[in-house]
Design a protein around this motif. Sequence first.
Motif, PDB file in Angstrom:
ATOM      1  N   GLY A   1       0.852  -1.111  -0.104  1.00 30.94           N
ATOM      2  CA  GLY A   1      -0.057   0.030   0.198  1.00 30.94           C
ATOM      3  C   GLY A   1       1.047   1.363   0.049  1.00 30.94           C
ATOM      4  N   TRP A   2       0.235   2.393  -0.491  1.00 27.81           N
ATOM      5  CA  TRP A   2       1.182   3.563  -0.653  1.00 27.81           C
ATOM      6  C   TRP A   2       1.939   3.772   0.889  1.00 27.81           C
ATOM      7  CZ3 TRP A   2       3.418   5.462  -4.279  1.00 27.81           C
ATOM      8  CH2 TRP A   2       2.967   5.235  -5.615  1.00 27.81           C
ATOM      9  N   LEU A   3       1.062   3.710   2.055  1.00 25.13           N
ATOM     10  CA  LEU A   3       1.554   4.166   3.317  1.00 25.13           C
ATOM     11  C   LEU A   3       2.573   3.046   3.791  1.00 25.13           C
ATOM     12  CD1 LEU A   3       1.298   6.032   5.847  1.00 25.13           C
ATOM     13  CD2 LEU A   3      -0.340   4.231   6.718  1.00 25.13           C
TER      14      LEU A   3
ATOM     15  N   TYR B   1       2.522  -5.344 -16.438  1.00 22.30           N
ATOM     16  CA  TYR B   1       1.601  -6.349 -15.666  1.00 22.30           C
ATOM     17  C   TYR B   1       0.802  -5.728 -14.554  1.00 22.30           C
ATOM     18  CZ  TYR B   1       1.163 -10.175 -12.291  1.00 22.30           C
ATOM     19  OH  TYR B   1       0.441 -10.896 -11.495  1.00 22.30           O
ATOM     20  N   PRO B   2       0.997  -4.880 -13.846  1.00 28.21           N
ATOM     21  CA  PRO B   2      -0.027  -4.467 -13.085  1.00 28.21           C
ATOM     22  C   PRO B   2      -0.920  -3.453 -13.733  1.00 28.21           C
ATOM     23  CG  PRO B   2       2.382  -3.538 -12.412  1.00 28.21           C
ATOM     24  CD  PRO B   2       2.405  -4.039 -13.682  1.00 28.21           C
ATOM     25  N   ALA B   3      -0.994  -2.986 -14.771  1.00 25.00           N
ATOM     26  CA  ALA B   3      -2.105  -2.429 -15.604  1.00 25.00           C
ATOM     27  C   ALA B   3      -3.090  -3.601 -15.847  1.00 25.00           C
ATOM     28  CB  ALA B   3      -1.484  -1.627 -16.898  1.00 25.00           C
ATOM     29  N   LEU B   4      -2.554  -4.640 -16.540  1.00 25.05           N
ATOM     30  CA  LEU B   4      -3.579  -5.757 -17.216  1.00 25.05           C
ATOM     31  C   LEU B   4      -4.113  -6.452 -15.891  1.00 25.05           C
ATOM     32  CD1 LEU B   4      -1.095  -6.930 -20.184  1.00 25.05           C
ATOM     33  CD2 LEU B   4      -3.693  -6.148 -20.242  1.00 25.05           C
TER      34      LEU B   4
ATOM     35  N   GLY C   1       9.183 -11.878  -9.162  1.00 29.79           N
ATOM     36  CA  GLY C   1       7.769 -11.615  -8.853  1.00 29.79           C
ATOM     37  C   GLY C   1       7.650 -10.315  -8.799  1.00 29.79           C
ATOM     38  N   ALA C   2       6.181 -10.061  -8.879  1.00 26.94           N
ATOM     39  CA  ALA C   2       5.907  -8.472  -8.949  1.00 26.94           C
ATOM     40  C   ALA C   2       4.697  -8.273  -7.879  1.00 26.94           C
ATOM     41  CB  ALA C   2       5.594  -8.142 -10.268  1.00 26.94           C
ATOM     42  N   ILE C   3       4.587  -9.236  -7.089  1.00 29.23           N
ATOM     43  CA  ILE C   3       3.267  -9.263  -6.154  1.00 29.23           C
ATOM     44  C   ILE C   3       3.242  -8.023  -5.301  1.00 29.23           C
ATOM     45  CG2 ILE C   3       4.196 -10.428  -4.152  1.00 29.23           C
ATOM     46  CD1 ILE C   3       0.689 -11.078  -5.631  1.00 29.23           C
ATOM     47  N   VAL C   4       4.243  -7.356  -4.883  1.00 28.83           N
ATOM     48  CA  VAL C   4       4.295  -6.218  -4.370  1.00 28.83           C
ATOM     49  C   VAL C   4       3.865  -5.083  -4.897  1.00 28.83           C
ATOM     50  CG1 VAL C   4       5.594  -4.665  -2.726  1.00 28.83           C
ATOM     51  CG2 VAL C   4       6.163  -6.910  -2.442  1.00 28.83           C
ATOM     52  N   MET C   5       4.246  -5.046  -6.139  1.00 27.96           N
ATOM     53  CA  MET C   5       3.728  -3.937  -6.984  1.00 27.96           C
ATOM     54  C   MET C   5       2.301  -4.158  -7.425  1.00 27.96           C
ATOM     55  SD  MET C   5       4.924  -1.104  -8.460  1.00 27.96           S
ATOM     56  CE  MET C   5       4.056  -0.132  -9.800  1.00 27.96           C
ATOM     57  N   LEU C   6       2.028  -5.243  -7.704  1.00 27.45           N
ATOM     58  CA  LEU C   6       0.583  -5.312  -8.069  1.00 27.45           C
ATOM     59  C   LEU C   6      -0.265  -5.134  -6.830  1.00 27.45           C
ATOM     60  CD1 LEU C   6      -1.632  -6.628  -9.587  1.00 27.45           C
ATOM     61  CD2 LEU C   6      -1.201  -8.931  -8.875  1.00 27.45           C
ATOM     62  N   THR C   7      -0.207  -5.603  -5.739  1.00 27.71           N
ATOM     63  CA  THR C   7      -0.922  -5.230  -4.425  1.00 27.71           C
ATOM     64  C   THR C   7      -0.917  -3.630  -4.127  1.00 27.71           C
ATOM     65  OG1 THR C   7       0.739  -5.914  -2.921  1.00 27.71           O
ATOM     66  CG2 THR C   7      -0.767  -7.591  -3.611  1.00 27.71           C
ATOM     67  N   LEU C   8       0.180  -2.975  -4.530  1.00 25.64           N
ATOM     68  CA  LEU C   8       0.217  -1.519  -4.339  1.00 25.64           C
ATOM     69  C   LEU C   8      -0.762  -0.938  -5.396  1.00 25.64           C
ATOM     70  CD1 LEU C   8       1.793   0.992  -3.334  1.00 25.64           C
ATOM     71  CD2 LEU C   8       3.360   0.594  -5.359  1.00 25.64           C
ATOM     72  N   THR C   9      -0.564  -1.477  -6.667  1.00 23.64           N
ATOM     73  CA  THR C   9      -1.650  -0.924  -7.666  1.00 23.64           C
ATOM     74  C   THR C   9      -2.927  -1.008  -7.137  1.00 23.64           C
ATOM     75  OG1 THR C   9      -0.124  -1.370  -9.378  1.00 23.64           O
ATOM     76  CG2 THR C   9      -2.257  -0.992  -9.972  1.00 23.64           C
ATOM     77  N   LEU C  10      -3.254  -2.520  -6.602  1.00 22.81           N
ATOM     78  CA  LEU C  10      -4.972  -2.653  -6.211  1.00 22.81           C
ATOM     79  C   LEU C  10      -5.266  -1.814  -5.097  1.00 22.81           C
ATOM     80  CD1 LEU C  10      -4.883  -6.600  -6.461  1.00 22.81           C
ATOM     81  CD2 LEU C  10      -5.451  -5.016  -8.127  1.00 22.81           C
ATOM     82  N   SER C  11      -4.423  -1.844  -4.048  1.00 25.93           N
ATOM     83  CA  SER C  11      -4.641  -0.835  -2.932  1.00 25.93           C
ATOM     84  C   SER C  11      -4.871   0.550  -3.286  1.00 25.93           C
ATOM     85  CB  SER C  11      -3.750  -1.201  -1.902  1.00 25.93           C
ATOM     86  OG  SER C  11      -2.544  -0.455  -2.176  1.00 25.93           O
ATOM     87  N   THR C  12      -4.293   1.158  -4.062  1.00 24.81           N
ATOM     88  CA  THR C  12      -4.361   2.310  -4.848  1.00 24.81           C
ATOM     89  C   THR C  12      -5.939   2.618  -5.401  1.00 24.81           C
ATOM     90  OG1 THR C  12      -2.089   2.586  -4.898  1.00 24.81           O
ATOM     91  CG2 THR C  12      -3.631   4.395  -6.150  1.00 24.81           C
TER      92      THR C  12
ATOM     93  N   LEU D   1      -7.714  -6.993  -2.635  1.00 24.37           N
ATOM     94  CA  LEU D   1      -6.294  -7.418  -2.672  1.00 24.37           C
ATOM     95  C   LEU D   1      -6.422  -9.089  -2.989  1.00 24.37           C
ATOM     96  CD1 LEU D   1      -4.766  -5.574   0.236  1.00 24.37           C
ATOM     97  CD2 LEU D   1      -4.297  -5.281  -2.028  1.00 24.37           C
ATOM     98  N   GLU D   2      -7.431  -9.674  -2.529  1.00 25.83           N
ATOM     99  CA  GLU D   2      -7.555 -11.170  -2.687  1.00 25.83           C
ATOM    100  C   GLU D   2      -7.435 -11.475  -4.134  1.00 25.83           C
ATOM    101  OE1 GLU D   2      -9.159  -9.931   1.000  1.00 25.83           O
ATOM    102  OE2 GLU D   2      -9.544  -9.386  -0.855  1.00 25.83           O
ATOM    103  N   GLY D   3      -7.702 -10.645  -5.026  1.00 24.84           N
ATOM    104  CA  GLY D   3      -7.418 -10.720  -6.514  1.00 24.84           C
ATOM    105  C   GLY D   3      -6.028 -11.144  -6.818  1.00 24.84           C
ATOM    106  N   ALA D   4      -5.054 -10.702  -6.033  1.00 22.50           N
ATOM    107  CA  ALA D   4      -3.839 -10.898  -6.655  1.00 22.50           C
ATOM    108  C   ALA D   4      -3.713 -12.619  -6.588  1.00 22.50           C
ATOM    109  CB  ALA D   4      -2.956 -10.305  -5.765  1.00 22.50           C
ATOM    110  N   GLY D   5      -4.449 -13.185  -5.591  1.00 23.27           N
ATOM    111  CA  GLY D   5      -4.125 -14.537  -5.330  1.00 23.27           C
ATOM    112  C   GLY D   5      -4.573 -15.299  -6.699  1.00 23.27           C
ATOM    113  N   LEU D   6      -5.500 -14.788  -7.430  1.00 28.88           N
ATOM    114  CA  LEU D   6      -5.968 -15.329  -8.643  1.00 28.88           C
ATOM    115  C   LEU D   6      -4.993 -15.707  -9.744  1.00 28.88           C
ATOM    116  CD1 LEU D   6      -9.470 -13.276  -9.401  1.00 28.88           C
ATOM    117  CD2 LEU D   6      -9.499 -15.511  -8.623  1.00 28.88           C
ATOM    118  N   LEU D   7      -3.989 -14.784  -9.704  1.00 31.29           N
ATOM    119  CA  LEU D   7      -2.810 -14.908 -10.461  1.00 31.29           C
ATOM    120  C   LEU D   7      -1.667 -15.479 -10.369  1.00 31.29           C
ATOM    121  CD1 LEU D   7      -3.377 -11.071 -11.640  1.00 31.29           C
ATOM    122  CD2 LEU D   7      -4.418 -13.119 -12.767  1.00 31.29           C
ATOM    123  N   LEU D   8      -1.783 -15.814  -9.211  1.00 31.68           N
ATOM    124  CA  LEU D   8      -0.523 -16.442  -8.560  1.00 31.68           C
ATOM    125  C   LEU D   8       0.136 -18.031  -9.139  1.00 31.68           C
ATOM    126  CD1 LEU D   8      -0.520 -15.958  -4.591  1.00 31.68           C
ATOM    127  CD2 LEU D   8       1.002 -14.848  -6.312  1.00 31.68           C
TER     128      LEU D   8
END
Length: 433
Positions: free
Chosen positions: A130-132, A324-327, A364-375, A380-387
């Motif tokens: 997350g940004w914080l 990747y985060p955009a898609l 991996g890019a999971i931190v960047m992805l969850t940063l995008t999702l939280s913004t 955030l559970e959606g990131a698990g779909l792609l693992l």
Amino acid sequence: MALHYRSFGFQVLAGMAVGLLLGLLARSIGSGPGGDLNWLATALKTTGSIFVSLLKAVVPPLVFTAIVASIANLRALDNAARLAGQTLLWFAFTALIAVVIGLAIGLIVQPGVGLHGQALAVTKPDSFGGWLDFLKGLVPGNSFALSASTKIAETGAATTLSFNILQLLVISIAIGLATLKVGDKAEPFLAFVRSLLAIVRAILGWIIRLTPIGSAALIGSAIASYGWSALAQLGTFAGAVYLGLGLVLLLVYPLLLLANGLKPLPFFAKAWPAIQLGFVSRSSVGTMPVTETVTERLGVEKSYAAFAIPLASTTKMDGCASIYPALAAIFIANFYGITLHAADYGLIIFVSVVGSAATAGLTGAIVMLTLTLSTLGLPLEGAGLLLAIDPILDMGRTAVNVAGQVLVATVVAKREGILDEAAFYGEAELAPA
């Protein structure tokens, strides 16, 4: 590091082919007792994990010594401030192009539409961004950038220590800048850092020679574990990601080279060893020494390459942090039936250009992805779909990351008049494309 690129490249390609066959064989054998992995799949997974662990083991000393030495090398450059500024500007410019392409493909292909309600395997991510959290993560908690995590299991509590690479990057930059300010008094320390860097690179060279084995194990393990079923359900998303990666690698980068008076074929011929290693290792930092070597072979001044590549290997991520985060954000929004608006797309662009340091050059890019999702306020559970298919996607992402790192250093060197064009063209026409 003296690598015979042609024979090494053949060995890696052969390893990938062997891994593909072993993965299919392990898949055909079926599950072991109790539904566990069979002996071949277990062997592939174990070998691949060992290879990745070896790469991760050298990342902390490599990041620290490379960044400190690279900043200290600015003293040897004329107009160092301008070169540093131009490098960062081109990092942002190419990231902007990549994320726009990712968004365009996502809006056209609309991955995730029609999958809502289907039973996809969802595994909760181990880490979130997350940004914080990102801003807090920039401030080192201790001088060694160490963090501890404790997991409670039936057998008891287990605590592990690990390096926070983003904090280590901040510490390294601060120490590097301090050496510039101190001047001659820092020379004994810099001599030690450079010696340690040479030692770490030698060790990494030994690990890289294991790449054919590691690539066979990693690819074989991915196929044995996931097969084609995961790709079948997430096929549109995977195809969209590789389409975006292909457009950036094979269209955008060549156009940028041509716009700066450079031919793409010699560039890719000499950059190929690093791109290939990035694909199989899935680590920009682990690929760093080879990336720096091919950059110098392209005619980039050694002192500038020694600054640009270590910095790029930890912050320049067109694949992981832009496409990747955009898609993925569009896919997850479609999967959950959430509508994104123009402001959301603007936020995706902002996160991709500014927050790419969150990837820190690791697999991996999971931190960047969850940063995008939280913004965006997406689940955030959606990131698990792609693992499930992340290892397959990460290979392509890292290859584009590495290509972009070499490209920016080459283009900036050309624009600033420190590119040896005779070396750039040299024997590249004869090298394997």
